[in-house]
Structures are given as C-alpha cells and as structure tokens.
Design a protein around this motif. Structure first.
Motif, PDB file in Angstrom:
ATOM      1  N   THR A  72       0.669  -1.244  -0.051  1.00  0.00           N
ATOM      2  CA  THR A  72       0.002  -0.076  -0.045  1.00  0.00           C
ATOM      3  C   THR A  72       0.890   1.238   0.015  1.00  0.00           C
ATOM      4  OG1 THR A  72      -0.049  -0.091   2.299  1.00  0.00           O
ATOM      5  CG2 THR A  72      -1.982  -1.087   1.241  1.00  0.00           C
ATOM      6  N   ALA A  73       2.173   1.305   0.117  1.00  0.00           N
ATOM      7  CA  ALA A  73       3.003   2.261  -0.119  1.00  0.00           C
ATOM      8  C   ALA A  73       2.864   3.048  -1.398  1.00  0.00           C
ATOM      9  CB  ALA A  73       4.460   1.972   0.383  1.00  0.00           C
ATOM     10  N   ASN A  74       3.471   4.332  -1.137  1.00  0.00           N
ATOM     11  CA  ASN A  74       3.395   5.014  -2.516  1.00  0.00           C
ATOM     12  C   ASN A  74       4.373   4.710  -3.574  1.00  0.00           C
ATOM     13  OD1 ASN A  74       3.524   7.027  -4.479  1.00  0.00           O
ATOM     14  ND2 ASN A  74       2.183   8.592  -3.120  1.00  0.00           N
ATOM     15  N   THR A  75       4.373   4.075  -4.525  1.00  0.00           N
ATOM     16  CA  THR A  75       5.149   3.436  -5.439  1.00  0.00           C
ATOM     17  C   THR A  75       5.854   4.671  -6.154  1.00  0.00           C
ATOM     18  OG1 THR A  75       3.694   1.540  -5.849  1.00  0.00           O
ATOM     19  CG2 THR A  75       5.864   1.692  -7.441  1.00  0.00           C
ATOM     20  N   GLY A  76       5.088   5.901  -6.686  1.00  0.00           N
ATOM     21  CA  GLY A  76       6.000   6.703  -7.162  1.00  0.00           C
ATOM     22  C   GLY A  76       6.875   7.308  -6.235  1.00  0.00           C
ATOM     23  N   MET A  77       6.430   7.615  -4.936  1.00  0.00           N
ATOM     24  CA  MET A  77       7.385   8.291  -3.953  1.00  0.00           C
ATOM     25  C   MET A  77       8.692   7.415  -3.725  1.00  0.00           C
ATOM     26  SD  MET A  77       5.076  10.112  -1.094  1.00  0.00           S
ATOM     27  CE  MET A  77       6.475  11.011  -0.708  1.00  0.00           C
ATOM     28  N   LEU A  78       8.640   5.977  -3.706  1.00  0.00           N
ATOM     29  CA  LEU A  78       9.615   5.125  -3.653  1.00  0.00           C
ATOM     30  C   LEU A  78      10.552   5.062  -4.960  1.00  0.00           C
ATOM     31  CD1 LEU A  78       7.372   1.873  -2.565  1.00  0.00           C
ATOM     32  CD2 LEU A  78       9.372   3.460  -1.072  1.00  0.00           C
ATOM     33  N   LEU A  79      10.046   5.454  -5.942  1.00  0.00           N
ATOM     34  CA  LEU A  79      10.869   5.432  -7.140  1.00  0.00           C
ATOM     35  C   LEU A  79      11.542   6.930  -7.304  1.00  0.00           C
ATOM     36  CD1 LEU A  79       8.385   4.178  -9.966  1.00  0.00           C
ATOM     37  CD2 LEU A  79      10.539   3.151  -9.195  1.00  0.00           C
ATOM     38  N   GLY A  80      10.692   7.908  -6.625  1.00  0.00           N
ATOM     39  CA  GLY A  80      11.520   9.167  -6.546  1.00  0.00           C
ATOM     40  C   GLY A  80      12.720   9.190  -5.381  1.00  0.00           C
ATOM     41  N   LEU A  81      12.628   8.244  -4.888  1.00  0.00           N
ATOM     42  CA  LEU A  81      13.871   8.145  -3.583  1.00  0.00           C
ATOM     43  C   LEU A  81      15.253   7.871  -4.419  1.00  0.00           C
ATOM     44  CD1 LEU A  81      12.628   6.091  -0.635  1.00  0.00           C
ATOM     45  CD2 LEU A  81      13.083   8.590  -0.739  1.00  0.00           C
ATOM     46  N   GLU A  82      15.167   7.414  -5.802  1.00  0.00           N
ATOM     47  CA  GLU A  82      16.551   7.204  -6.550  1.00  0.00           C
ATOM     48  C   GLU A  82      17.457   8.330  -6.490  1.00  0.00           C
ATOM     49  OE1 GLU A  82      16.075   6.100 -10.486  1.00  0.00           O
ATOM     50  OE2 GLU A  82      17.919   5.497 -10.551  1.00  0.00           O
ATOM     51  N   ALA A  83      16.706   9.551  -6.624  1.00  0.00           N
ATOM     52  CA  ALA A  83      17.535  10.813  -6.687  1.00  0.00           C
ATOM     53  C   ALA A  83      18.339  11.094  -5.359  1.00  0.00           C
ATOM     54  CB  ALA A  83      16.966  11.863  -7.132  1.00  0.00           C
ATOM     55  N   GLU A  84      17.564  10.782  -4.360  1.00  0.00           N
ATOM     56  CA  GLU A  84      18.187  11.305  -3.086  1.00  0.00           C
ATOM     57  C   GLU A  84      18.947   9.961  -2.612  1.00  0.00           C
ATOM     58  OE1 GLU A  84      13.870  12.757  -0.979  1.00  0.00           O
ATOM     59  OE2 GLU A  84      15.860  12.441   0.309  1.00  0.00           O
ATOM     60  N   LEU A  85      19.150   8.939  -2.975  1.00  0.00           N
ATOM     61  CA  LEU A  85      20.187   8.114  -2.670  1.00  0.00           C
ATOM     62  C   LEU A  85      21.348   7.838  -3.721  1.00  0.00           C
ATOM     63  CD1 LEU A  85      17.689   4.858  -2.196  1.00  0.00           C
ATOM     64  CD2 LEU A  85      19.388   5.805  -0.475  1.00  0.00           C
ATOM     65  N   SER A  86      21.315   8.645  -4.756  1.00  0.00           N
ATOM     66  CA  SER A  86      22.342   8.478  -5.723  1.00  0.00           C
ATOM     67  C   SER A  86      23.724   8.974  -5.201  1.00  0.00           C
ATOM     68  CB  SER A  86      22.209   9.528  -7.055  1.00  0.00           C
ATOM     69  OG  SER A  86      21.903  10.915  -6.593  1.00  0.00           O
ATOM     70  N   SER A  87      23.832   9.892  -4.224  1.00  0.00           N
ATOM     71  CA  SER A  87      25.192  10.526  -3.807  1.00  0.00           C
ATOM     72  C   SER A  87      25.629   9.397  -3.001  1.00  0.00           C
ATOM     73  CB  SER A  87      24.790  11.824  -3.040  1.00  0.00           C
ATOM     74  OG  SER A  87      24.126  11.802  -1.933  1.00  0.00           O
ATOM     75  N   LEU A  88      24.818   8.748  -1.923  1.00  0.00           N
ATOM     76  CA  LEU A  88      25.265   7.663  -1.137  1.00  0.00           C
ATOM     77  C   LEU A  88      25.888   6.401  -1.919  1.00  0.00           C
ATOM     78  CD1 LEU A  88      25.367   6.609   1.550  1.00  0.00           C
ATOM     79  CD2 LEU A  88      23.140   5.794   1.472  1.00  0.00           C
ATOM     80  N   VAL A  89      24.933   6.172  -3.190  1.00  0.00           N
ATOM     81  CA  VAL A  89      25.368   5.043  -3.787  1.00  0.00           C
ATOM     82  C   VAL A  89      26.721   5.227  -4.609  1.00  0.00           C
ATOM     83  CG1 VAL A  89      24.780   3.605  -5.982  1.00  0.00           C
ATOM     84  CG2 VAL A  89      23.108   4.317  -4.153  1.00  0.00           C
TER      85      VAL A  89
END
Lengths: 165, 120
Positions: free
Chosen positions: B93-110
């Motif tokens: 039931t989580a928001n799939t779109g927001m999950l996909l949007g986390l990619e940008a926030e994780l990019s520097s860490l990755v």
C-alpha cells in the motif's frame, strides 16, 4: 494397372552429352575446389596469414557478441559459499566504515513545508480567538498605512555651492 | 550512512527495508525494520533480481534501470546501479511513485559506496 519402370543404365548417350539428368550447377562438392584461393591452399600455404587472423578475430567477435546478447535464464543458479559471503560482507563493512567517516550528508533543499511531528494534535487544537485575530489584522493595517505615509521632508539644499571665485 | 538511510525511510510510510548490495547479493549497506520480510533480505533473492535486471537489458529496449515488483503484501523496488543494486522493500500500500523518486536522494550515497566496492 501397370508400372513403367526401367533399371537399366543409360548406355545410349555418350559421356559428357547433356541430357535430362545433367545438373545445371554441376557437382557442388567439386565446385568448391574451383574457388580462387582454394587451389593455393591445397598446394601449400600461399593463403595470406593475416587474412586468416582477421577472419578468426571477426568470428570471435561475433561469438562474443552473440554470447553477450543471448538471454540465458538457466544461468541464474550461481551460488555463493557461506564463508565467501561472510568474508565479502566483512570487507564491505570495513570499507563502508572507512567511507562513512568522510561522508557528508547531502544538504537538504530549503522547503517552506515542514513535517509536523504530531499532525492530529496540531490540527485538532482549538483555533485562535476572533478577538486576537482582529487585533492582528488591525495592527497589520496600521503598519501598512504608516508605511504608505512615509514622506521625505525637504529641509535644506542638497547641492551646496563651494566658495570658488 | 545507516542513519541517513533510516532518515530516508522515515519520509515515506510503509517502507520496511532499504538494501544496497552487490550483484551476488552480499549487502554493502542495509537498513531494515522489524517488519521487513526475512526472505526478501536473503542473498539468493537479491542475486536473482540482479541477474533478471541484466537479462532484461537484452530485450532490445535498452538497459534496465529500475524493476518494480508488486506482490500481495509487499512491493519491492530495485534500482540498477552497476555494480551495486539498491533494493527497497515496502508494503504493497506504500506510494510506489515516491519510492521511485527516492532514487535521486540515494544517488550520492550510492556513488560513494561504488568507490568502496570497486576496490574489492
């Protein structure tokens, strides 16, 4: 009903004369020996070596590209040994710990919207009294009017003449 | 870094785990809550997804960037950041779109973790 059949060899026609069984393209096996270059190959290494190497490298390249592009679902059973898994996990942990010391958190973008920790509590709180609201509005109106009434009062000349003869 | 992952997880309701692993399923960085399904955290599951990503890139539509798998109770989002794989396990039931949007926030860490993995 009958059958017309003959198994006798055709001895009437001379060898070499074209007839209904003469192949139009000739013998495909013997034809390959008439290709240019094949006579030289049979007779002894006059075929260019670098051309063979080029063909071999081209074949290898095609093979490699095909192996890369083939979708092979059956190759999904690579299993990592337990000790190797633990070793690698330990190595990663060490490297991540070393990297974490130099890591700087990305700056959060400034946002006017901030998350409230207890939204139900804040939204269900009683609104401000109407008296306070009126006080706020009147104070703001007075401030705006005061700003609009600011005027410059001209007292003396801005440009002064020096005593130059 | 793990604290940063937990902060990101707190932004979206329903996230159970965020894992950054290599192609063999060995976790490089992992942040998970108690409600995360244990089977989805195993290297066998994560390895399969990594290989599926690689094979999916041969379908003629370009390289596979993300894979979203929606199950009955959970959803699993994978970001392909070779040689790493970022996997997020959340409730269905989580928001799939927001999950996909986390990619940008994780990019520097990755990106920083890639340097750590590339040396091995």
């Amino acid at each position: 009903m009958g059958c017309c059949f003959s198994n006798d060899d055709d001895k009437g026609s001379q060898v070499g004369d074209p007839h209904e069984r003469t192949t139009l393209l000739g013998n495909p096996v013997s034809n390959s020996s008439t290709r240019p270059g094949c006579d030289d190959y049979g007779s002894g290494m006059k075929y260019p070596h670098n051309q063979r190497a080029d063909e071999q490298s081209a074949l290898n390249r095609i093979l490699h590209e095909t192996a890369t592009n083939v979708i092979d679902v059956s190759a999904m059973n690579s299993h990592l040994e337990q000790h190797e898994y633990l070793d690698r996990a330990r190595q990663y942990n060490q490297r991540v710990a070393a990297t974490a010391q130099k890591y700087t958190y990305p700056q959060k973008r400034p946002s006017l919207l901030l998350d409230l920790p207890a939204t139900e509590k804040n939204l269900s709180a009683s609104p401000i009294p109407q008296k306070d609201l009126k006080l706020l509005k009147s104070a703001c109106e007075n401030a705006v009017n005061a700003l609009q009434e600011i005027k410059v009062q001209h007292q003396e000349e801005l440009v002064v003449q020096f005593g130059i003869p | 870094m793990k604290k940063y992952l937990h902060e990101i997880m707190s932004q979206i309701d329903g996230i159970h785990a965020v894992l950054i692993t290599d192609r063999d399923g060995v976790p490089v960085l992992k942040a998970a809550t108690e409600s995360a399904p244990e089977l989805a955290l195993r290297p066998g599951f994560l390895t399969t997804v990594g290989m599926a990503t690689d094979q999916a890139g041969k379908l003629g539509m370009g390289k596979s960037q993300r894979i979203a798998c929606i199950y009955g109770k959970y959803q699993v989002i994978h970001f392909n950041r070779f040689p790493l794989m970022v996997s997020m396990i959340a409730s269905s039931t989580a928001n799939t779109g927001m999950l996909l949007g986390l990619e940008a926030e994780l990019s520097s860490l990755v990106q920083d973790l890639k340097a750590a993995v590339d040396v091995i």
